[in-house]
Design an enzyme around this catalytic site. Structure first.
Site, PDB file in Angstrom:
ATOM      1  N   ARG A 110       8.268   4.110  -4.384  1.00  0.00           N
ATOM      2  CA  ARG A 110       8.315   3.229  -3.212  1.00  0.00           C
ATOM      3  C   ARG A 110       7.327   2.069  -3.386  1.00  0.00           C
ATOM      4  O   ARG A 110       7.624   0.934  -3.004  1.00  0.00           O
ATOM      5  CB  ARG A 110       8.009   4.030  -1.932  1.00  0.00           C
ATOM      6  CG  ARG A 110       8.181   3.209  -0.661  1.00  0.00           C
ATOM      7  CD  ARG A 110       8.090   4.045   0.600  1.00  0.00           C
ATOM      8  NE  ARG A 110       6.776   4.649   0.772  1.00  0.00           N
ATOM      9  CZ  ARG A 110       6.446   5.470   1.759  1.00  0.00           C
ATOM     10  NH1 ARG A 110       7.359   5.812   2.676  1.00  0.00           N
ATOM     11  NH2 ARG A 110       5.235   5.983   1.850  1.00  0.00           N
TER      12      ARG A 110
ATOM     13  N   TYR B 136       0.823  -1.211   0.000  1.00  0.00           N
ATOM     14  CA  TYR B 136       0.000   0.000   0.000  1.00  0.00           C
ATOM     15  C   TYR B 136       0.852   1.253   0.000  1.00  0.00           C
ATOM     16  O   TYR B 136       2.067   1.190   0.201  1.00  0.00           O
ATOM     17  CB  TYR B 136      -0.967  -0.002   1.183  1.00  0.00           C
ATOM     18  CG  TYR B 136      -0.359   0.377   2.529  1.00  0.00           C
ATOM     19  CD1 TYR B 136       0.517  -0.479   3.191  1.00  0.00           C
ATOM     20  CD2 TYR B 136      -0.658   1.586   3.137  1.00  0.00           C
ATOM     21  CE1 TYR B 136       1.067  -0.134   4.424  1.00  0.00           C
ATOM     22  CE2 TYR B 136      -0.113   1.942   4.370  1.00  0.00           C
ATOM     23  CZ  TYR B 136       0.742   1.079   5.006  1.00  0.00           C
ATOM     24  OH  TYR B 136       1.285   1.427   6.214  1.00  0.00           O
TER      25      TYR B 136
ATOM     26  N   LYS C 238       6.523  -1.520   2.274  1.00  0.00           N
ATOM     27  CA  LYS C 238       5.255  -0.977   2.787  1.00  0.00           C
ATOM     28  C   LYS C 238       4.138  -1.968   2.477  1.00  0.00           C
ATOM     29  O   LYS C 238       3.344  -1.782   1.549  1.00  0.00           O
ATOM     30  CB  LYS C 238       4.983   0.410   2.177  1.00  0.00           C
ATOM     31  CG  LYS C 238       4.021   1.260   2.989  1.00  0.00           C
ATOM     32  CD  LYS C 238       4.114   2.712   2.629  1.00  0.00           C
ATOM     33  CE  LYS C 238       3.045   3.560   3.292  1.00  0.00           C
ATOM     34  NZ  LYS C 238       3.093   3.622   4.754  1.00  0.00           N
TER      35      LYS C 238
ATOM     36  N   HIS D 220      -0.744 -21.190   0.139  1.00  0.00           N
ATOM     37  CA  HIS D 220       0.256 -20.171   0.482  1.00  0.00           C
ATOM     38  C   HIS D 220       1.068 -19.731  -0.728  1.00  0.00           C
ATOM     39  O   HIS D 220       1.350 -18.548  -0.901  1.00  0.00           O
ATOM     40  CB  HIS D 220       1.221 -20.695   1.553  1.00  0.00           C
ATOM     41  CG  HIS D 220       0.639 -20.705   2.934  1.00  0.00           C
ATOM     42  ND1 HIS D 220      -0.428 -21.488   3.288  1.00  0.00           N
ATOM     43  CD2 HIS D 220       0.986 -20.018   4.049  1.00  0.00           C
ATOM     44  CE1 HIS D 220      -0.719 -21.292   4.569  1.00  0.00           C
ATOM     45  NE2 HIS D 220       0.128 -20.397   5.057  1.00  0.00           N
TER      46      HIS D 220
HETATM   47  N1  PDD Z   1       2.379   5.295   7.532  1.00  0.00           N
HETATM   48  N2  PDD Z   1       6.994   4.146   9.286  1.00  0.00           N
HETATM   49  C1  PDD Z   1       5.847   3.434   9.252  1.00  0.00           C
HETATM   50  C2  PDD Z   1       5.830   2.079   9.884  1.00  0.00           C
HETATM   51  C3  PDD Z   1       4.706   3.968   8.615  1.00  0.00           C
HETATM   52  O1  PDD Z   1       3.583   3.246   8.550  1.00  0.00           O
HETATM   53  C4  PDD Z   1       4.770   5.283   8.057  1.00  0.00           C
HETATM   54  C5  PDD Z   1       3.605   5.916   7.354  1.00  0.00           C
HETATM   55  C6  PDD Z   1       5.987   5.993   8.124  1.00  0.00           C
HETATM   56  C7  PDD Z   1       6.141   7.372   7.529  1.00  0.00           C
HETATM   57  O2  PDD Z   1       6.226   7.311   6.124  1.00  0.00           O
HETATM   58  P1  PDD Z   1       5.756   8.539   5.197  1.00  0.00           P
HETATM   59  O3  PDD Z   1       6.489   9.745   5.662  1.00  0.00           O
HETATM   60  O4  PDD Z   1       6.131   8.122   3.839  1.00  0.00           O
HETATM   61  O5  PDD Z   1       4.257   8.697   5.406  1.00  0.00           O
HETATM   62  C8  PDD Z   1       7.076   5.387   8.743  1.00  0.00           C
HETATM   63  C9  PDD Z   1       1.223   5.717   6.773  1.00  0.00           C
HETATM   64  C10 PDD Z   1       0.923   7.170   6.849  1.00  0.00           C
HETATM   65  C11 PDD Z   1       0.067   4.819   7.169  1.00  0.00           C
HETATM   66  O6  PDD Z   1       0.305   3.638   7.360  1.00  0.00           O
HETATM   67  O7  PDD Z   1      -1.071   5.297   7.244  1.00  0.00           O
END
Ligand code: PDD
Length: 291
Positions: A56, A37, A153, A107
């Site tokens: 990313r 995501y 992510k 799986h």
């Molecule tokens: N989360 N680390 C983690 C584990 C995160 O889930 C996020 C962002 C960040 C910061 O990344 P960025 O600056 O690219 O938003 C760091 C998003 C906002 C979410 O899961 O909703």
């Protein structure tokens, strides 16, 4: 439309009302958390750093060996259409791709004939109220129980969910994840520490998500001559810090003023964080809002 998700949403090539967007119970996102995501902030209807977010996404898809179902241009067109249709000026765009739905549960990867599921929708960008920002927020530390590829992510976020829930149940805004006595990041944010006027940032390893906001902070520090060192931060250094901040696309920069019930520094947002927040706002209003 719910107050938090605009109609239409994007699902597998179609724009349709949220209420009509159906996904198979056999979708691997649902069965295995097998997907990725992105969250992209939008200011004055301009997506912020969309190229970086889509890069990313591409890197995460490569990391889980799933081909990107859309080209960069197609993703941009989807995002533009969602932004234009949503009622808010400032938004957050959510993108998700899963490995799709096979006709059975297994799986191992499904056959190539199974197409990925692609979903995207717009929500209002929820900003931190001024009084909360002025006070800062409380956080706890917890053991980092996530897997070994936190640089990806992915939607399998159970350890992050449990950590954040523990924080909420203890009246806190974030949980700081400690692995092998070192600070990695927050449950859904990157974490910066200030000691004696120097900003410390944990390095981009497989144990931390490479935040897009994190990169902006590093750029702003460089631009304004703010001392910043990228290196591992021990739990002891975290507890002895003058300032601690969390950063993310939706939270921007937010001071953490108590940690596990103890004051961070003076217990007020500190001067380095306040300056960084102002630089970020200036940057947001002069650069981000213009796209
Ligand atoms: N989360 N680390 C983690 C584990 C995160 O889930 C996020 C962002 C960040 C910061 O990344 P960025 O600056 O690219 O938003 C760091 C998003 C906002 C979410 O899961 O909703």
């Amino acid at each position: 439309m719910t107050p938090f998700v605009a109609d239409p949403v994007y699902l597998n090539g179609q724009f349709l009302p949220l209420a009509e967007a159906g996904i198979s119970p056999l979708d691997r996102g649902f069965l295995y958390g097998d997907g990725v995501y992105e969250v992209i902030p939008v200011y004055s209807r301009q997506p912020f750093r969309i190229e970086e977010h889509l890069r990313r996404l591409e890197a995460t898809l490569a990391g889980i060996r799933l081909a990107n179902p859309l080209s960069l241009g197609d993703w941009k067109a989807v995002v533009e259409k969602l932004i234009a249709a949503a009622p808010w000026e400032d938004q957050s765009i959510y993108l998700q791709v899963t490995r799709g739905a096979d006709d059975k549960r297994d799986h191992a990867f499904p056959p190539a004939s199974v197409t990925p599921t692609s979903l995207a929708f717009a929500s209002p960008l929820v900003t931190t109220p001024a009084d909360v920002r002025a006070r800062g927020v409380a956080a706890i530390t917890v053991a980092d129980q996530r897997w070994a590829r936190c640089d990806l992510k992915v939607i399998s976020l159970l350890a992050n969910v449990l950590a954040r829930q523990q924080a909420v149940e203890e009246g806190c805004a974030e949980a700081l994840l400690i692995r092998d006595s070192f600070l990695k990041e927050g449950a859904a944010s990157n974490i910066f520490v200030v000691k004696d006027g120097v900003v410390l940032a944990p390095p981009k390893t497989q144990q931390m998500l490479p935040g897009i906001t994190y990169d902006v902070i590093l750029e702003l520090a460089e631009q304004h001559g703010q001392a910043l060192v990228v290196r591992e931060i021990s739990e002891g250094e975290l507890r002895a810090a003058d300032e601690v901040w969390m950063t993310s696309s939706t939270k921007e920069i937010l001071a953490i003023t108590t940690l596990d019930g103890a004051l961070v520094g003076t217990g007020q947002p500190g001067p380095v964080g306040e300056r960084m927040w102002q630089w970020y706002q200036d940057f947001k209003n002069t650069v981000m809002r213009k796209g």
